[in-house]
Enzyme design. Structure first.
Site, mmCIF file in Angstrom:
data_model
loop_
_atom_site.group_PDB
_atom_site.id
_atom_site.type_symbol
_atom_site.label_atom_id
_atom_site.label_comp_id
_atom_site.label_asym_id
_atom_site.label_seq_id
_atom_site.Cartn_x
_atom_site.Cartn_y
_atom_site.Cartn_z
ATOM 1 N N ALA A 9 0.810 -1.213 0.000
ATOM 2 C CA ALA A 9 0.000 0.000 0.000
ATOM 3 C C ALA A 9 0.844 1.264 0.000
ATOM 4 O O ALA A 9 1.867 1.347 0.666
ATOM 5 C CB ALA A 9 -0.913 0.001 1.218
ATOM 6 N N CYS A 10 0.352 2.248 -0.772
ATOM 7 C CA CYS A 10 0.920 3.592 -0.738
ATOM 8 C C CYS A 10 -0.250 4.570 -0.757
ATOM 9 O O CYS A 10 -1.406 4.158 -0.750
ATOM 10 C CB CYS A 10 1.882 3.832 -1.904
ATOM 11 N N GLY A 11 0.037 5.830 -0.796
ATOM 12 C CA GLY A 11 -1.013 6.837 -0.732
ATOM 13 C C GLY A 11 -2.045 6.743 -1.840
ATOM 14 O O GLY A 11 -3.242 6.875 -1.603
#
Length: 92
Positions: A9-11
């Site tokens: 996950a990232c932004g």
């Protein structure tokens, strides 16, 4: 060994998670760890985390039930060996 499920996950679920996802897949292959690796936004984690074995993020996130590794090293290369070893240890 059972197939593991990893969330990356990232932004936004696009740029940095793509780089991290590719690197995690490479390391899993090298270490013969069968896994499904799924990219997502950090905001999507609460709805996707059920059944996951590990979350690898490029931003802050905490879970009481699933191990979470914040692995900026997979982007920068600084400290990458330690983070890869953490991933292997959790999944082995």
């Amino acid at each position: 060994m059972n197939k593991k499920h990893i969330l990356i996950a990232c932004g936004t679920g696009v740029a940095t998670s793509t780089v991290v996802c590719m690197r995690v897949k490479e390391e899993l292959e090298k270490n013969n760890i069968p896994a499904t690796v799924e990219q997502c936004k950090v905001a999507e984690l609460p709805s996707k985390i059920q059944g996951a074995d590990l979350v690898v993020t490029t931003t802050a996130y905490e879970s009481e039930n699933i191990p979470v590794i914040r692995a900026l090293s997979l982007l920068t290369g600084v400290g990458i060996e330690a983070d890869v070893q953490k991933i292997i240890d959790i999944l082995s």
